[in-house]
Design a protein around this motif. Structure first.
Motif, mmCIF file in Angstrom:
data_model
loop_
_atom_site.group_PDB
_atom_site.id
_atom_site.type_symbol
_atom_site.label_atom_id
_atom_site.label_comp_id
_atom_site.label_asym_id
_atom_site.label_seq_id
_atom_site.Cartn_x
_atom_site.Cartn_y
_atom_site.Cartn_z
ATOM 1 N N VAL A 102 0.833 -1.208 0.000
ATOM 2 C CA VAL A 102 0.000 0.000 0.000
ATOM 3 C C VAL A 102 0.867 1.258 0.000
ATOM 4 O O VAL A 102 0.810 2.072 -0.909
ATOM 5 C CB VAL A 102 -0.990 0.018 1.189
ATOM 6 N N VAL A 103 1.704 1.400 1.015
ATOM 7 C CA VAL A 103 2.540 2.611 1.092
ATOM 8 C C VAL A 103 3.888 2.405 0.404
ATOM 9 O O VAL A 103 4.620 3.365 0.184
ATOM 10 C CB VAL A 103 2.730 3.076 2.556
ATOM 11 N N LYS A 104 4.199 1.119 0.075
ATOM 12 C CA LYS A 104 5.449 0.794 -0.654
ATOM 13 C C LYS A 104 6.647 1.508 -0.028
ATOM 14 O O LYS A 104 7.352 2.284 -0.666
ATOM 15 C CB LYS A 104 5.319 1.148 -2.143
ATOM 16 N N ILE A 105 6.851 1.232 1.235
ATOM 17 C CA ILE A 105 7.847 1.952 2.039
ATOM 18 C C ILE A 105 9.246 1.810 1.428
ATOM 19 O O ILE A 105 9.644 0.741 1.007
ATOM 20 C CB ILE A 105 7.803 1.428 3.498
ATOM 21 N N ARG A 106 9.935 2.918 1.356
ATOM 22 C CA ARG A 106 11.318 2.932 0.877
ATOM 23 C C ARG A 106 12.189 3.442 2.029
ATOM 24 O O ARG A 106 12.384 4.631 2.190
ATOM 25 C CB ARG A 106 11.475 3.889 -0.316
ATOM 26 N N GLY A 107 12.662 2.545 2.820
ATOM 27 C CA GLY A 107 13.432 2.948 3.986
ATOM 28 C C GLY A 107 13.182 1.970 5.113
ATOM 29 O O GLY A 107 12.641 0.886 4.894
ATOM 30 N N GLN A 108 13.562 2.350 6.321
ATOM 31 C CA GLN A 108 13.498 1.422 7.442
ATOM 32 C C GLN A 108 12.245 1.650 8.278
ATOM 33 O O GLN A 108 11.640 2.720 8.250
ATOM 34 C CB GLN A 108 14.759 1.566 8.289
ATOM 35 N N VAL A 109 11.887 0.591 9.019
ATOM 36 C CA VAL A 109 10.722 0.629 9.900
ATOM 37 C C VAL A 109 11.206 0.473 11.334
ATOM 38 O O VAL A 109 11.936 -0.480 11.644
ATOM 39 C CB VAL A 109 9.735 -0.512 9.559
ATOM 40 N N PHE A 110 10.831 1.412 12.193
ATOM 41 C CA PHE A 110 11.143 1.286 13.616
ATOM 42 C C PHE A 110 9.965 0.590 14.282
ATOM 43 O O PHE A 110 8.830 1.065 14.204
ATOM 44 C CB PHE A 110 11.379 2.659 14.258
ATOM 45 N N VAL A 111 10.228 -0.552 14.904
ATOM 46 C CA VAL A 111 9.157 -1.369 15.479
ATOM 47 C C VAL A 111 9.179 -1.276 17.000
ATOM 48 O O VAL A 111 10.192 -1.539 17.637
ATOM 49 C CB VAL A 111 9.317 -2.852 15.070
ATOM 50 N N MET A 112 8.027 -0.868 17.570
ATOM 51 C CA MET A 112 7.793 -1.023 19.004
ATOM 52 C C MET A 112 6.885 -2.230 19.109
ATOM 53 O O MET A 112 5.676 -2.130 18.963
ATOM 54 C CB MET A 112 7.086 0.215 19.575
ATOM 55 N N GLY A 113 7.496 -3.405 19.284
ATOM 56 C CA GLY A 113 6.709 -4.637 19.281
ATOM 57 C C GLY A 113 7.591 -5.817 19.620
ATOM 58 O O GLY A 113 8.783 -5.662 19.865
ATOM 59 N N CYS A 114 6.998 -7.004 19.611
ATOM 60 C CA CYS A 114 7.736 -8.188 20.040
ATOM 61 C C CYS A 114 8.393 -8.890 18.845
ATOM 62 O O CYS A 114 8.222 -8.490 17.696
ATOM 63 C CB CYS A 114 6.801 -9.140 20.777
ATOM 64 N N ASP A 115 9.120 -9.962 19.134
ATOM 65 C CA ASP A 115 9.890 -10.662 18.094
ATOM 66 C C ASP A 115 8.990 -11.236 17.006
ATOM 67 O O ASP A 115 9.374 -11.276 15.838
ATOM 68 C CB ASP A 115 10.723 -11.793 18.728
ATOM 69 N N GLY A 116 7.789 -11.695 17.380
ATOM 70 C CA GLY A 116 6.878 -12.272 16.396
ATOM 71 C C GLY A 116 6.512 -11.267 15.318
ATOM 72 O O GLY A 116 6.426 -11.607 14.133
ATOM 73 N N LEU A 117 6.303 -10.022 15.728
ATOM 74 C CA LEU A 117 5.977 -8.961 14.772
ATOM 75 C C LEU A 117 7.179 -8.693 13.860
ATOM 76 O O LEU A 117 7.036 -8.552 12.639
ATOM 77 C CB LEU A 117 5.572 -7.692 15.538
#
Length: 300
Positions: A102-117
């Motif tokens: 959808v957003v076709k992200i070009r770059g990194q994602v910072f995740v506040m979440g657990c290992d499964g995510l």
């Protein structure tokens, strides 16, 4: 045309008639087909009977703590032996699809979440950011049992960039534990970050329609009128069904009870009527007599 909330308790022949009219049956998991590591009595038989009768069965869960492969193992472990990977739509999997397609992200994602995510996102080819970095294009908040103040601070800083997307796997405020205790949900972490950043998150999971768009992209010819959403939480499952144009069914084995649904039905606020289920059953085990009748008819 606004639908009148029905809130009808149904059983036996009425359940059979409803199931015959639907092609797609969507189940929430926690509180509907299992509690933790215990399957709800009769649930495995209901799921296999639906599949045997040619229904498309899918599972839509806001639980983002495990990748879909782990869900397949859990289904099998609890006696659901005919559930396939393609039938499982978790908020973590849908978040990975949203970032990729959808957003076709070009770059990194910072995740506040657990290992499964994280594992689900990495399976979707997303580069994740654990520490610092200037190339963060999205912050994704999920259930995080290792939340630290530092993570919250970093996420808040990334979100000062208006081009950095702010996403949440789901907005569930809390989850029930045994003995009346609760566990804070992703929604509580999202709320903290919304306050610190002054921004509102885009929610991927229920009650957002995006989960249905994920299902539609992978199953051809899904019509809302042919769908039945079965869940235990009025504010997510029933609202999701209402947002998507499905008939909805509340099962009383989980979070929400009949009295709450009645309060929403009788509310002066029109928005609350979207949280009212069309149908109510005590448990999805109530489906079993309907299948016995169908099997009797087919054998005669």
């Amino acid at each position: 045309v606004a639908r009148c909330p029905r809130l009808t308790k149904i059983r036996g022949p009425q359940i059979r008639n409803l199931l015959e009219a639907k092609d797609f049956i969507l189940f929430d998991c926690d509180g509907v087909i299992w509690h933790g590591e215990t399957a709800i009595t009769g649930a495995a038989k209901v799921v296999s009977s639906l599949i045997r009768h040619g229904k498309n069965v899918v599972f839509v869960t806001n639980n983002c703590t495990r990748p879909r492969e782990n869900y397949v193992h859990k289904f099998y472990r609890l006696g659901f032996t005919d559930v396939m990977l393609e039938q499982i739509f978790s908020s973590s999997y849908c978040s990975a699809l949203y970032l990729r397609d959808v957003v076709k992200i070009r770059g990194q994602v910072f995740v506040m979440g657990c290992d499964g995510l994280r594992r689900e996102l990495q399976g979707g080819g997303r580069p994740l950011r654990g520490g610092g970095g200037r190339d963060v294009k999205a912050v994704l908040v999920g259930h995080d049992d290792k939340l630290t103040f530092l993570k919250l601070a970093k996420a808040s800083c990334y979100l000062r960039d208006p081009d950095c997307l702010f996403l949440a796997t789901d907005n569930d405020p809390w989850h029930p534990l045994s003995g009346g205790r609760i566990l804070p949900g992703s929604g509580s972490l999202t709320a903290a970050l919304e306050v610190s950043s002054g921004r509102k998150a885009t929610v991927i999971g229920k009650p957002s329609r995006f989960m249905f768009e994920c299902i539609s992209s992978q199953f051809s010819g899904v019509e809302p009128a042919q769908c039945l959403m079965i869940g235990d939480r009025l504010e997510t499952d029933m609202l999701f069904g209402s947002n998507c144009g499905f008939d909805t069914m509340l099962t009383l084995t989980g979070v929400s009870q009949l009295e709450e649904a009645q309060e929403y039905r009788d509310s002066e606020l029109a928005a609350n009527h979207s949280l009212v289920p069309d149908y109510v059953v005590d448990s999805i085990a109530d489906f079993l007599p309907a299948f016995e009748e169908l099997d009797d008819e087919q054998s005669n």
